[in-house]
Design a protein around this motif. Structure first.
Motif, PDB file in Angstrom:
ATOM      1  N   THR A  97       0.838  -1.188   0.000  1.00  0.00           N
ATOM      2  CA  THR A  97       0.000   0.000   0.000  1.00  0.00           C
ATOM      3  C   THR A  97       0.877   1.243   0.000  1.00  0.00           C
ATOM      4  O   THR A  97       2.067   1.182   0.321  1.00  0.00           O
ATOM      5  CB  THR A  97      -0.919   0.011   1.232  1.00  0.00           C
ATOM      6  N   GLN A  98       0.276   2.381  -0.358  1.00  0.00           N
ATOM      7  CA  GLN A  98       1.031   3.627  -0.453  1.00  0.00           C
ATOM      8  C   GLN A  98       0.198   4.766   0.114  1.00  0.00           C
ATOM      9  O   GLN A  98      -0.956   4.942  -0.272  1.00  0.00           O
ATOM     10  CB  GLN A  98       1.391   3.936  -1.909  1.00  0.00           C
ATOM     11  N   GLY A  99       0.790   5.542   0.989  1.00  0.00           N
ATOM     12  CA  GLY A  99       0.053   6.648   1.584  1.00  0.00           C
ATOM     13  C   GLY A  99      -1.029   6.142   2.524  1.00  0.00           C
ATOM     14  O   GLY A  99      -1.222   4.939   2.685  1.00  0.00           O
ATOM     15  N   TYR A 100      -1.749   7.059   3.137  1.00  0.00           N
ATOM     16  CA  TYR A 100      -2.789   6.688   4.089  1.00  0.00           C
ATOM     17  C   TYR A 100      -4.121   7.315   3.715  1.00  0.00           C
ATOM     18  O   TYR A 100      -4.193   8.477   3.315  1.00  0.00           O
ATOM     19  CB  TYR A 100      -2.411   7.122   5.512  1.00  0.00           C
ATOM     20  N   GLY A 101      -5.171   6.532   3.850  1.00  0.00           N
ATOM     21  CA  GLY A 101      -6.520   7.045   3.714  1.00  0.00           C
ATOM     22  C   GLY A 101      -7.072   7.392   5.086  1.00  0.00           C
ATOM     23  O   GLY A 101      -6.474   7.077   6.115  1.00  0.00           O
ATOM     24  N   PRO A 102      -8.238   8.036   5.142  1.00  0.00           N
ATOM     25  CA  PRO A 102      -8.824   8.452   6.423  1.00  0.00           C
ATOM     26  C   PRO A 102      -9.523   7.308   7.140  1.00  0.00           C
ATOM     27  O   PRO A 102      -9.940   6.323   6.526  1.00  0.00           O
ATOM     28  CB  PRO A 102      -9.844   9.513   5.984  1.00  0.00           C
ATOM     29  N   SER A 103      -9.638   7.429   8.451  1.00  0.00           N
ATOM     30  CA  SER A 103     -10.474   6.497   9.207  1.00  0.00           C
ATOM     31  C   SER A 103     -11.916   6.693   8.778  1.00  0.00           C
ATOM     32  O   SER A 103     -12.372   7.822   8.548  1.00  0.00           O
ATOM     33  CB  SER A 103     -10.355   6.759  10.713  1.00  0.00           C
ATOM     34  N   MET A 104     -12.653   5.591   8.666  1.00  0.00           N
ATOM     35  CA  MET A 104     -14.041   5.672   8.230  1.00  0.00           C
ATOM     36  C   MET A 104     -14.902   4.727   9.055  1.00  0.00           C
ATOM     37  O   MET A 104     -14.448   3.654   9.460  1.00  0.00           O
ATOM     38  CB  MET A 104     -14.172   5.336   6.740  1.00  0.00           C
ATOM     39  N   HIS A 117      -9.000   5.184  -4.602  1.00  0.00           N
ATOM     40  CA  HIS A 117      -7.623   5.175  -4.088  1.00  0.00           C
ATOM     41  C   HIS A 117      -7.246   3.730  -3.773  1.00  0.00           C
ATOM     42  O   HIS A 117      -7.132   3.339  -2.605  1.00  0.00           O
ATOM     43  CB  HIS A 117      -7.514   6.038  -2.831  1.00  0.00           C
ATOM     44  N   PRO A 118      -7.031   2.925  -4.799  1.00  0.00           N
ATOM     45  CA  PRO A 118      -6.876   1.479  -4.607  1.00  0.00           C
ATOM     46  C   PRO A 118      -5.654   1.068  -3.799  1.00  0.00           C
ATOM     47  O   PRO A 118      -5.631  -0.034  -3.238  1.00  0.00           O
ATOM     48  CB  PRO A 118      -6.787   0.942  -6.039  1.00  0.00           C
ATOM     49  N   ASP A 119      -4.651   1.921  -3.703  1.00  0.00           N
ATOM     50  CA  ASP A 119      -3.423   1.559  -3.006  1.00  0.00           C
ATOM     51  C   ASP A 119      -3.302   2.205  -1.632  1.00  0.00           C
ATOM     52  O   ASP A 119      -2.261   2.091  -0.975  1.00  0.00           O
ATOM     53  CB  ASP A 119      -2.205   1.930  -3.854  1.00  0.00           C
ATOM     54  N   ALA A 120      -4.354   2.875  -1.177  1.00  0.00           N
ATOM     55  CA  ALA A 120      -4.295   3.562   0.106  1.00  0.00           C
ATOM     56  C   ALA A 120      -4.119   2.575   1.256  1.00  0.00           C
ATOM     57  O   ALA A 120      -4.664   1.469   1.243  1.00  0.00           O
ATOM     58  CB  ALA A 120      -5.558   4.392   0.316  1.00  0.00           C
ATOM     59  N   THR A 121      -3.367   2.988   2.247  1.00  0.00           N
ATOM     60  CA  THR A 121      -3.162   2.197   3.462  1.00  0.00           C
ATOM     61  C   THR A 121      -4.262   2.530   4.459  1.00  0.00           C
ATOM     62  O   THR A 121      -4.561   3.712   4.671  1.00  0.00           O
ATOM     63  CB  THR A 121      -1.804   2.527   4.099  1.00  0.00           C
ATOM     64  N   PRO A 122      -4.879   1.536   5.088  1.00  0.00           N
ATOM     65  CA  PRO A 122      -5.842   1.864   6.144  1.00  0.00           C
ATOM     66  C   PRO A 122      -5.117   2.462   7.342  1.00  0.00           C
ATOM     67  O   PRO A 122      -3.958   2.110   7.613  1.00  0.00           O
ATOM     68  CB  PRO A 122      -6.458   0.500   6.489  1.00  0.00           C
ATOM     69  N   PRO A 123      -5.743   3.374   8.052  1.00  0.00           N
ATOM     70  CA  PRO A 123      -5.095   4.010   9.203  1.00  0.00           C
ATOM     71  C   PRO A 123      -4.572   2.969  10.195  1.00  0.00           C
ATOM     72  O   PRO A 123      -5.218   1.965  10.466  1.00  0.00           O
ATOM     73  CB  PRO A 123      -6.224   4.842   9.821  1.00  0.00           C
ATOM     74  N   GLY A 165      -2.082  -1.152  20.879  1.00  0.00           N
ATOM     75  CA  GLY A 165      -0.706  -1.518  21.181  1.00  0.00           C
ATOM     76  C   GLY A 165      -0.095  -2.559  20.271  1.00  0.00           C
ATOM     77  O   GLY A 165       0.987  -3.082  20.563  1.00  0.00           O
ATOM     78  N   PHE A 166      -0.758  -2.851  19.144  1.00  0.00           N
ATOM     79  CA  PHE A 166      -0.253  -3.865  18.225  1.00  0.00           C
ATOM     80  C   PHE A 166       0.423  -3.217  17.015  1.00  0.00           C
ATOM     81  O   PHE A 166      -0.047  -2.196  16.499  1.00  0.00           O
ATOM     82  CB  PHE A 166      -1.406  -4.743  17.717  1.00  0.00           C
ATOM     83  N   CYS A 167       1.507  -3.814  16.567  1.00  0.00           N
ATOM     84  CA  CYS A 167       2.065  -3.454  15.263  1.00  0.00           C
ATOM     85  C   CYS A 167       1.196  -4.126  14.207  1.00  0.00           C
ATOM     86  O   CYS A 167       1.019  -5.346  14.234  1.00  0.00           O
ATOM     87  CB  CYS A 167       3.503  -3.945  15.130  1.00  0.00           C
ATOM     88  N   THR A 168       0.640  -3.345  13.296  1.00  0.00           N
ATOM     89  CA  THR A 168      -0.292  -3.898  12.317  1.00  0.00           C
ATOM     90  C   THR A 168       0.227  -3.673  10.899  1.00  0.00           C
ATOM     91  O   THR A 168       0.797  -2.627  10.581  1.00  0.00           O
ATOM     92  CB  THR A 168      -1.689  -3.257  12.459  1.00  0.00           C
ATOM     93  N   PHE A 169      -0.006  -4.675  10.061  1.00  0.00           N
ATOM     94  CA  PHE A 169       0.482  -4.637   8.686  1.00  0.00           C
ATOM     95  C   PHE A 169      -0.582  -5.204   7.750  1.00  0.00           C
ATOM     96  O   PHE A 169      -1.402  -6.032   8.149  1.00  0.00           O
ATOM     97  CB  PHE A 169       1.772  -5.441   8.550  1.00  0.00           C
ATOM     98  N   THR A 170      -0.551  -4.749   6.499  1.00  0.00           N
ATOM     99  CA  THR A 170      -1.517  -5.247   5.525  1.00  0.00           C
ATOM    100  C   THR A 170      -0.949  -5.139   4.122  1.00  0.00           C
ATOM    101  O   THR A 170       0.052  -4.448   3.889  1.00  0.00           O
ATOM    102  CB  THR A 170      -2.843  -4.477   5.629  1.00  0.00           C
ATOM    103  N   LEU A 171      -1.584  -5.826   3.178  1.00  0.00           N
ATOM    104  CA  LEU A 171      -1.160  -5.831   1.781  1.00  0.00           C
ATOM    105  C   LEU A 171      -2.375  -5.921   0.875  1.00  0.00           C
ATOM    106  O   LEU A 171      -3.463  -6.282   1.326  1.00  0.00           O
ATOM    107  CB  LEU A 171      -0.231  -7.014   1.498  1.00  0.00           C
ATOM    108  N   ASN A 172      -2.178  -5.599  -0.379  1.00  0.00           N
ATOM    109  CA  ASN A 172      -3.182  -5.864  -1.408  1.00  0.00           C
ATOM    110  C   ASN A 172      -2.754  -7.121  -2.163  1.00  0.00           C
ATOM    111  O   ASN A 172      -1.698  -7.128  -2.798  1.00  0.00           O
ATOM    112  CB  ASN A 172      -3.293  -4.678  -2.373  1.00  0.00           C
ATOM    113  N   TYR A 173      -3.548  -8.154  -2.080  1.00  0.00           N
ATOM    114  CA  TYR A 173      -3.183  -9.427  -2.700  1.00  0.00           C
ATOM    115  C   TYR A 173      -4.171  -9.796  -3.804  1.00  0.00           C
ATOM    116  O   TYR A 173      -5.240  -9.201  -3.938  1.00  0.00           O
ATOM    117  CB  TYR A 173      -3.145 -10.549  -1.645  1.00  0.00           C
ATOM    118  N   GLY A 174      -3.804 -10.791  -4.590  1.00  0.00           N
ATOM    119  CA  GLY A 174      -4.716 -11.314  -5.604  1.00  0.00           C
ATOM    120  C   GLY A 174      -5.105 -10.304  -6.662  1.00  0.00           C
ATOM    121  O   GLY A 174      -6.223 -10.339  -7.168  1.00  0.00           O
TER     122      GLY A 174
END
Length: 397
Positions: A97-104, A117-123, A165-174
């Protein structure tokens, strides 16, 4: 009469594609009783009783070519699925992901933002400088579902999990296209999770290894939605993830497949008599959609030796108003040796939460279930609020 029947078949196929797009318009309303779908259950029982031995699945002779690799992913170039479809070749890849989108708080708004914004990172996600603490030593991987992306999958849950308190990570797959068999939805820039699920599991495997290397953690926990849950299950069983995952928390996951409103199960039954009708349907829903139908080769292999992997703690959440993973109780798992399973119906103890397949990821109760699963000592209590069907609202309109 024949023209009428043909029109109905085409219309039914199109509706299945729309249901997998996951806007939920084909489901029941918030005040409607959930559909018990007895025909779906009969078809599932029929297939489980041995219909798959009635005849070979038709071979359409479609070619499989190597998938393209990009970002953190890799294309395996293998043929998967066994649906006899001619809708495309193997392929697909994952990206960062690239950049950050807003909390929703609204799923519908987040879905629209994710398309634009298909590549936005979730907050809250993908802080690669995050160091796990002694209290929370395992990073949390957030895994989106079919025709979704990292942002609109976790625009509501991402920041609260990080704040806990968690380190969180995500990706766009498939990520795939029509040529690679991604289906009609893959033409939209923000619809991912459409490639072969086995390929996506390899992409998840590579991403988990990156997270472990970056954080120095020995294992991760996974929070997954829809296909993401089944794909994570495949990763733990067949892609070396068994020793790398401690907790798997899933919402509306297609662990045992889905009827897709009965059409997918019916198509699978006909296919197993050697008549390839799923090839037409797959043009709409893509490889991953067909793989998630009841009785598919993917689903059968995923559960052939039991639902679980020793050493993993599973929390499995379903909603009675799920119009995509249905019947909804197919999401639940049975604990095998060395595994722990907690199956939860979202409405038990909170009938006012009428979240469907998508809005459950925007439900305060679902969020509280995720936090309790990740750290039951610090987050023992579950919230109960109204959460609207289809729109989602983080507990409000």
């Amino acid at each position: 009469m024949r023209r009428t029947t043909h029109r109905r078949a085409v219309r039914a196929s199109i509706m299945m594609g729309v249901s997998l797009l996951a806007v939920g318009f084909a489901g029941a309303g918030a005040d409607a009783a959930p559909d018990p779908a007895p025909t779906d259950r009969q078809l599932a029982d029929y297939i489980a009783a041995g219909l798959k031995q009635a005849g070979p699945i038709a071979d359409s002779g479609s070619a499989c070519t190597s998938g393209s690799g990009a970002g953190s992913g890799n294309g395996s170039g293998n043929c998967y699925g066994g649906s006899g479809s001619s809708s495309g070749s193997s392929g697909g890849y994952s990206t960062d992901t690239q950049g950050y989108g807003p909390s929703m708080t609204s799923w519908l708004a987040a879905f629209g933002y994710g398309l634009a914004h298909p590549d936005a990172t979730p907050p809250g996600a993908n802080d690669w400088n995050c160091t796990p603490t002694a209290e929370h030593p395992r990073p949390v991987i957030l895994v989106h579902g079919t025709w979704m992306n990292a942002f609109n999958g976790f625009a509501f849950m991402g920041q609260p999990i990080k704040d806990a308190g968690f380190c969180t990570f995500t990706l766009n797959y498939g990520r795939s296209n029509l040529i690679e068999g991604g289906g009609l939805g893959s033409v939209l820039p923000g619809t991912m999770g459409t490639g072969y699920i086995q390929d996506s599991a390899k992409q998840l495997s590579a991403f988990v290894d990156r997270v472990l290397a970056a954080t120095g953690a020995p294992q991760v926990d996974i929070v997954a939605h829809s296909q993401g849950g089944a794909m994570a299950g495949w990763y733990t069983k067949f892609e070396g993830g068994a020793g790398k995952v401690h907790k798997l928390v899933t919402f509306g996951a297609t662990h045992h497949g889905t009827s897709l409103d009965g059409i997918g199960a019916l198509g699978r039954a006909v296919n197993n008599f050697g008549i390839d009708i799923l090839g037409f349907v797959e043009m709409f829903v893509g490889h991953a959609g067909i793989q998630q139908t009841i009785g598919s080769d993917f689903v059968d292999k995923l559960n052939a030796n039991g639902d679980t992997v020793p050493g993993i703690e599973y929390t499995v959440v379903g909603t009675r108003y799920d119009e995509v993973t249905n019947p909804y109780d197919l999401t639940f798992l049975k604990a095998g040796p060395g595994a722990q399973v907690t199956d939860i119906t979202l409405q038990d103890g909170c009938e006012q939460d009428v979240s469907d397949h998508l809005t459950m990821m925007y439900s305060p109760r679902a969020l509280s279930i995720a936090l309790r699963a990740l750290d039951p000592a610090k987050f023992p209590d579950l919230q109960c609020t109204f959460n609207p069907w289809l729109l989602g609202g983080g507990g409000s309109l």
